[in-house]
Design an enzyme around this catalytic site. Structure first.
Site, PDB file in Angstrom:
ATOM      1  N   CYS A  67      17.346 -16.087  -3.198  1.00 62.67           N
ATOM      2  CA  CYS A  67      18.685 -15.470  -3.001  1.00 62.67           C
ATOM      3  C   CYS A  67      19.165 -14.162  -3.900  1.00 62.67           C
ATOM      4  O   CYS A  67      19.466 -13.888  -4.398  1.00 62.67           O
ATOM      5  CB  CYS A  67      19.567 -16.104  -4.116  1.00 62.67           C
ATOM      6  SG  CYS A  67      19.593 -18.069  -3.647  1.00 62.67           S
ATOM      7  N   LYS A 115      16.451 -23.895 -16.029  1.00 63.11           N
ATOM      8  CA  LYS A 115      15.636 -22.883 -15.937  1.00 63.11           C
ATOM      9  C   LYS A 115      15.000 -22.697 -17.603  1.00 63.11           C
ATOM     10  O   LYS A 115      13.762 -22.067 -17.840  1.00 63.11           O
ATOM     11  CB  LYS A 115      15.925 -21.249 -15.402  1.00 63.11           C
ATOM     12  CG  LYS A 115      16.726 -21.453 -13.783  1.00 63.11           C
ATOM     13  CD  LYS A 115      16.948 -19.944 -13.602  1.00 63.11           C
ATOM     14  CE  LYS A 115      18.101 -20.278 -12.088  1.00 63.11           C
ATOM     15  NZ  LYS A 115      16.866 -20.359 -11.467  1.00 63.11           N
ATOM     16  N   GLN A 139      16.757 -15.336 -16.236  1.00 65.03           N
ATOM     17  CA  GLN A 139      14.782 -15.426 -16.317  1.00 65.03           C
ATOM     18  C   GLN A 139      15.154 -14.780 -17.454  1.00 65.03           C
ATOM     19  O   GLN A 139      13.444 -14.104 -17.106  1.00 65.03           O
ATOM     20  CB  GLN A 139      15.084 -14.704 -15.032  1.00 65.03           C
ATOM     21  CG  GLN A 139      15.136 -14.963 -13.387  1.00 65.03           C
ATOM     22  CD  GLN A 139      14.626 -16.534 -12.660  1.00 65.03           C
ATOM     23  OE1 GLN A 139      13.295 -16.621 -13.711  1.00 65.03           O
ATOM     24  NE2 GLN A 139      14.929 -17.478 -12.083  1.00 65.03           N
ATOM     25  N   ASP A 172      23.151 -11.009 -16.869  1.00 64.41           N
ATOM     26  CA  ASP A 172      22.458 -12.322 -16.383  1.00 64.41           C
ATOM     27  C   ASP A 172      21.256 -12.597 -16.555  1.00 64.41           C
ATOM     28  O   ASP A 172      20.244 -12.361 -16.228  1.00 64.41           O
ATOM     29  CB  ASP A 172      22.848 -11.928 -14.344  1.00 64.41           C
ATOM     30  CG  ASP A 172      21.788 -13.120 -14.244  1.00 64.41           C
ATOM     31  OD1 ASP A 172      21.449 -13.913 -14.392  1.00 64.41           O
ATOM     32  OD2 ASP A 172      21.955 -13.499 -12.568  1.00 64.41           O
ATOM     33  N   HIS A 183      21.011 -11.268  -8.034  1.00 62.67           N
ATOM     34  CA  HIS A 183      20.590 -12.727  -7.495  1.00 62.67           C
ATOM     35  C   HIS A 183      21.723 -12.190  -6.744  1.00 62.67           C
ATOM     36  O   HIS A 183      22.761 -12.348  -7.591  1.00 62.67           O
ATOM     37  CB  HIS A 183      20.770 -13.554  -8.235  1.00 62.67           C
ATOM     38  CG  HIS A 183      20.289 -14.602  -8.130  1.00 62.67           C
ATOM     39  ND1 HIS A 183      21.536 -16.026  -7.587  1.00 62.67           N
ATOM     40  CD2 HIS A 183      19.133 -16.092  -7.564  1.00 62.67           C
ATOM     41  CE1 HIS A 183      21.150 -17.027  -7.359  1.00 62.67           C
ATOM     42  NE2 HIS A 183      19.828 -16.940  -7.527  1.00 62.67           N
TER      43      HIS A 183
HETATM   44  C1  LIG Z   1      18.858 -13.944 -11.931  1.00 57.07           C
HETATM   45  C2  LIG Z   1      19.670 -15.283 -11.391  1.00 57.07           C
HETATM   46  N1  LIG Z   1      21.292 -15.237 -11.757  1.00 57.07           N
HETATM   47  C3  LIG Z   1      20.977 -16.491 -11.642  1.00 57.07           C
HETATM   48  C4  LIG Z   1      20.848 -17.418 -10.718  1.00 57.07           C
HETATM   49  C5  LIG Z   1      21.954 -18.241 -10.679  1.00 57.07           C
HETATM   50  O1  LIG Z   1      21.533 -19.461 -11.225  1.00 57.07           O
HETATM   51  P1  LIG Z   1      22.171 -20.952 -10.997  1.00 57.07           P
HETATM   52  O2  LIG Z   1      21.872 -21.874  -9.992  1.00 57.07           O
HETATM   53  O3  LIG Z   1      21.730 -22.069 -12.018  1.00 57.07           O
HETATM   54  O4  LIG Z   1      23.737 -21.040 -12.163  1.00 57.07           O
HETATM   55  C6  LIG Z   1      19.631 -17.793 -10.214  1.00 57.07           C
HETATM   56  C7  LIG Z   1      19.214 -18.536 -10.029  1.00 57.07           C
HETATM   57  O5  LIG Z   1      17.488 -18.909  -9.580  1.00 57.07           O
HETATM   58  C8  LIG Z   1      18.514 -16.405 -11.140  1.00 57.07           C
HETATM   59  O6  LIG Z   1      17.621 -16.558 -10.787  1.00 57.07           O
END
Ligand SMILES: Cc1ncc(COP(=O)(O)O)c(C=O)c1O
Length: 424
Positions: free
Chosen positions: A382, A244, A221, A218, A141
């Site tokens: 993203c 999420k 998900q 990270d 992401h």
């Molecule tokens: C794999 C992953 N990392 C990071 C993020 C960023 O999360 P946040 O916008 O809640 O900070 C997302 C959000 O879709 C994501 O799917």
């Protein structure tokens, strides 16, 4: 913190009868799932973007503001002590949920994005120098790309990227080949938001540690879909977002090993993160407060605690099993439609079904499905480099939670056929 004694009686009976989740009861727990959209029953398949909230979370936040609201850590009065206690309980719930060794290792942040920026700007700034390398993967992401790019640019370091195959699986051997004595950190997704690929993070962490390279995972998900045990994984840093995982927006978590967090400089300066301040010198607070400058999102943390309690009552093992079956059914239904191609066909997948339809732009797919009350996401999610990797501008993405049903998958498949009718 969750015990069978806390479960409502009906739920206790149904859980002891079977290892399956009670889907009808669960759907009733989420008020928004009962609403109509554009005159149709809502089919919410945009859970990777954000999940819906159970009544237990909504009511807990209302209770906080109606009965408990005060600033924490600073007051001797009743409400301040109560709010502080509830905030502490939420941190304890998070610690238990991911099996961290201590609440000192649980830092409340705004979300995954802030957690990764925090590590890049503190651990990264202190440990990455000119000529060093930061290693990520091709399926990250933007939140796990850009903070490292900013760091590398500032330090004269290099960002290296491990490749993926045509199924969207990480080439783990290639990732390890890209490590060198200059690699100062590896940062990768536990689960890809665009493809649903589940990465073998424990194997990657074990191998990285044999070369003394720390690893940030990270988990944005992953945490909503599976039991995560940060100690078993051995992750040095693990990040996730409350919104999420059925909790409120605006709060998330950075887990970090205490010895690493202790050695890191603070992220932001301000109230609460200090132990003493004079104009000559400031000493910093102990963990986790050293990284939590300013008034925190108290209601958010308490709401996240309520989401964790709710998830614990159902059981992450049952959620994982149910979602596994649901995704397998969705893959079968959607991939059997002529003219539909799945993007991301890894053997290990969870939560996400990305697809393209011949001759139809994904935005048109999203718009037509919306007319049917079906909420999916379209775009690059993203994760623009993944789209480039597959040579497409965008995908349509259906993403699932444990409150989704096979009927909703059928509605999605019918919606896709409707899109094809419109465009043919
Ligand atoms: C794999 C992953 N990392 C990071 C993020 C960023 O999360 P946040 O916008 O809640 O900070 C997302 C959000 O879709 C994501 O799917």
């Amino acid at each position: 913190m969750t015990t069978a004694a806390k479960l409502p009686q009906a739920e206790q009976a149904s859980t002891s009868r079977s290892a399956r989740i009670d889907i009808d009861k669960i759907r009733r727990d989420f008020p928004i799932l009962a609403r109509d959209v554009r005159g149709k029953k809502l089919v919410y398949l945009d859970n990777a973007a954000t999940s819906q909230k159970p009544r237990a979370v909504i009511e807990r936040i209302v209770k906080y503001y109606e009965q408990e609201n005060a600033n924490i850590h600073r007051g001797v009065h009743f409400l301040s002590e109560l709010a502080t206690r509830e905030h502490d309980c939420a941190r304890e719930a998070v610690k238990e949920f991911v099996n961290a060794g201590s609440t000192r290792e649980i830092i409340f942040v705004r979300g995954t994005t802030e957690a990764i920026n925090l590590v890049a700007q503190t651990y990264g700034r202190a440990n990455v120098g000119a000529g060093d390398e930061v290693l990520i993967t091709a399926m990250e992401h933007h939140s796990n790309i850009v903070p490292w790019q900013i760091l590398c640019e500032e330090k004269g370091a290099q960002l290296r990227v491990a490749p993926i195959n045509d199924d969207g699986e990480l080439l783990v051997g290639e990732l390890h080949k890209l490590t060198s004595p200059r690699t100062k950190i590896i940062a990768l997704a536990h689960v890809s938001n665009a493809l649903g690929t589940v990465n073998p993070v424990k194997k990657i962490i074990d191998c990285a540690h044999s070369k003394n390279i720390p690893v940030l995972i990270d988990g944005a998900q992953a945490v909503p879909h599976m039991k995560v045990d940060v100690q078993e994984l051995g992750a040095d840093f693990y990040t996730f977002s409350s919104h999420k995982m059925f909790g409120p927006m605006g709060i998330g978590v950075l887990y970090g090993k205490a010895e690493l967090l202790e050695a890191m400089p603070p992220y932001q300066g301000g109230g609460d993160m200090i132990s003493s301040v004079t104009f000559e010198k400031t000493t910093y607070n102990k963990l986790p407060f050293k990284f939590e400058a300013g008034t925190p999102d108290v209601a958010g943390a308490i709401g996240l605690g309520a989401a964790i309690e709710y998830l614990n009552q159902i059981g992450m093992d049952k959620i994982e099993k149910y979602e596994h079956e649901l995704l397998a059914y969705a893959i079968e239904q959607v991939s059997s439609i002529p003219g539909v191609r799945l993007i991301g066909t890894a053997k290990a997948k969870t939560g996400v079904l990305s697809f393209v339809i011949d001759g139809v732009h994904p935005h048109d797919v999203g718009t037509i499905l919306d007319q049917e009350g079906i909420a999916i996401r379209t775009g690059h999610h993203c994760a623009q480099p993944i789209m480039d990797r597959f040579g497409i501008p965008a995908t349509a993405r259906a993403s699932f939670a444990f409150y989704n049903t096979k009927d909703e998958v059928d509605a999605l498949a019918a919606g896709i056929r409707r899109v094809q009718e419109v465009f043919n």
